[in-house]
Motif scaffolding. Structure first.
Motif, short mmCIF file in Angstrom:
data_model
loop_
_atom_site.label_atom_id
_atom_site.label_comp_id
_atom_site.label_asym_id
_atom_site.label_seq_id
_atom_site.Cartn_x
_atom_site.Cartn_y
_atom_site.Cartn_z
N GLN A 41 34.29 17.76 -16.61
CA GLN A 41 35.26 17.81 -16.73
C GLN A 41 36.31 19.14 -16.64
N SER A 42 35.22 20.76 -16.83
CA SER A 42 36.08 21.61 -17.45
C SER A 42 35.16 21.89 -15.77
N CYS A 43 33.81 21.96 -15.26
CA CYS A 43 33.99 22.65 -14.17
C CYS A 43 34.89 22.38 -12.94
N GLN A 44 35.83 20.68 -13.01
CA GLN A 44 36.36 20.70 -12.09
C GLN A 44 37.68 21.30 -12.31
N CYS A 45 38.03 21.27 -13.24
CA CYS A 45 39.59 21.66 -12.99
C CYS A 45 39.56 23.26 -13.44
N ILE A 46 38.24 23.74 -13.28
CA ILE A 46 38.30 25.41 -12.92
C ILE A 46 38.13 25.40 -11.58
N GLU A 47 37.53 24.95 -10.72
CA GLU A 47 37.38 24.59 -9.43
C GLU A 47 39.23 23.86 -8.81
N ALA A 48 39.26 23.41 -9.21
CA ALA A 48 40.55 22.54 -8.85
C ALA A 48 41.64 24.00 -9.45
N VAL A 49 41.60 25.19 -9.97
CA VAL A 49 42.64 26.33 -9.69
C VAL A 49 42.06 27.37 -9.41
N GLU A 50 41.06 27.49 -9.57
CA GLU A 50 40.77 28.54 -7.66
C GLU A 50 40.83 27.48 -6.34
N ASN A 51 41.11 26.20 -5.96
CA ASN A 51 41.34 26.52 -4.99
C ASN A 51 43.16 25.60 -4.76
N GLY A 52 43.12 25.31 -5.96
CA GLY A 52 44.75 24.39 -5.71
C GLY A 52 44.78 23.66 -5.51
N THR A 53 43.90 23.18 -5.57
CA THR A 53 44.04 21.43 -5.46
C THR A 53 44.46 20.60 -6.63
N TYR A 54 45.52 21.22 -7.55
CA TYR A 54 46.14 19.94 -8.11
C TYR A 54 47.19 19.64 -7.51
N GLY A 55 48.09 19.11 -7.67
CA GLY A 55 49.59 18.66 -7.38
C GLY A 55 50.26 18.07 -9.27
N PHE A 56 51.55 18.85 -9.34
CA PHE A 56 52.41 18.31 -10.06
C PHE A 56 52.93 16.89 -9.62
N SER A 57 53.19 16.43 -8.73
CA SER A 57 53.61 14.64 -8.15
C SER A 57 52.90 13.74 -8.91
N VAL A 58 52.06 14.04 -9.33
CA VAL A 58 51.30 12.66 -9.80
C VAL A 58 51.67 12.12 -11.52
N LYS A 59 53.23 12.65 -11.76
CA LYS A 59 53.55 11.94 -12.66
C LYS A 59 53.48 10.53 -13.29
N VAL A 60 53.20 10.28 -14.10
CA VAL A 60 53.61 8.65 -14.62
C VAL A 60 55.38 8.69 -15.44
N LYS A 61 55.57 7.50 -15.44
CA LYS A 61 57.00 7.21 -15.44
C LYS A 61 56.91 6.37 -16.52
N GLU A 62 57.44 6.49 -17.41
CA GLU A 62 57.56 4.96 -18.63
C GLU A 62 58.75 4.72 -18.34
N ILE A 63 59.30 4.11 -19.29
CA ILE A 63 60.92 3.81 -19.97
C ILE A 63 60.58 3.27 -21.39
N PHE A 64 60.72 3.61 -22.32
CA PHE A 64 60.96 2.92 -23.53
C PHE A 64 62.82 2.43 -24.02
N THR A 65 63.06 1.49 -24.81
CA THR A 65 64.48 0.99 -24.91
C THR A 65 63.27 0.98 -27.19
N GLN A 66 64.41 1.12 -27.42
CA GLN A 66 64.83 0.86 -28.66
C GLN A 66 66.39 1.53 -28.82
N THR A 67 66.25 0.65 -29.58
CA THR A 67 67.57 0.09 -30.58
C THR A 67 69.25 0.48 -28.76
N GLY A 68 68.87 -0.39 -27.97
CA GLY A 68 70.01 -0.20 -27.01
C GLY A 68 70.07 1.21 -26.22
#
Length: 72
Positions: free
Chosen positions: A25-52
């Protein structure tokens, strides 16, 4: 960015991983940063409801490159 720092962060996020999984996992992280193959558009959206009140939370998957990049 040193590999030991990345390995420490991965270990704190998921302590169940084996040493070889952490190394991979750490090697993959370093390679992705060096190559620029990451994208911040893969976020997960969650909706929480509490007391209205409705809260929209965005986060990245636990061991994604984007999450590790933000933490490091």
């Amino acid at each position: 960015m040193e590999i030991e720092n990345i390995q420490g962060v991965i270990r704190r996020i998921d302590y169940i991983l084996t040493d070889s999984d952490v190394d991979n996992q750490s090697c993959q992280c370093i390679e992705a940063v060096e190559n620029g193959t990451y994208g911040f558009s893969v976020k997960v959206k969650e909706i929480f409801t509490q007391t209205g009140k409705r809260r929209v939370i965005y986060h990245y998957p636990k061991l994604s490159i984007e999450n590790l990049y933000v933490i490091i």
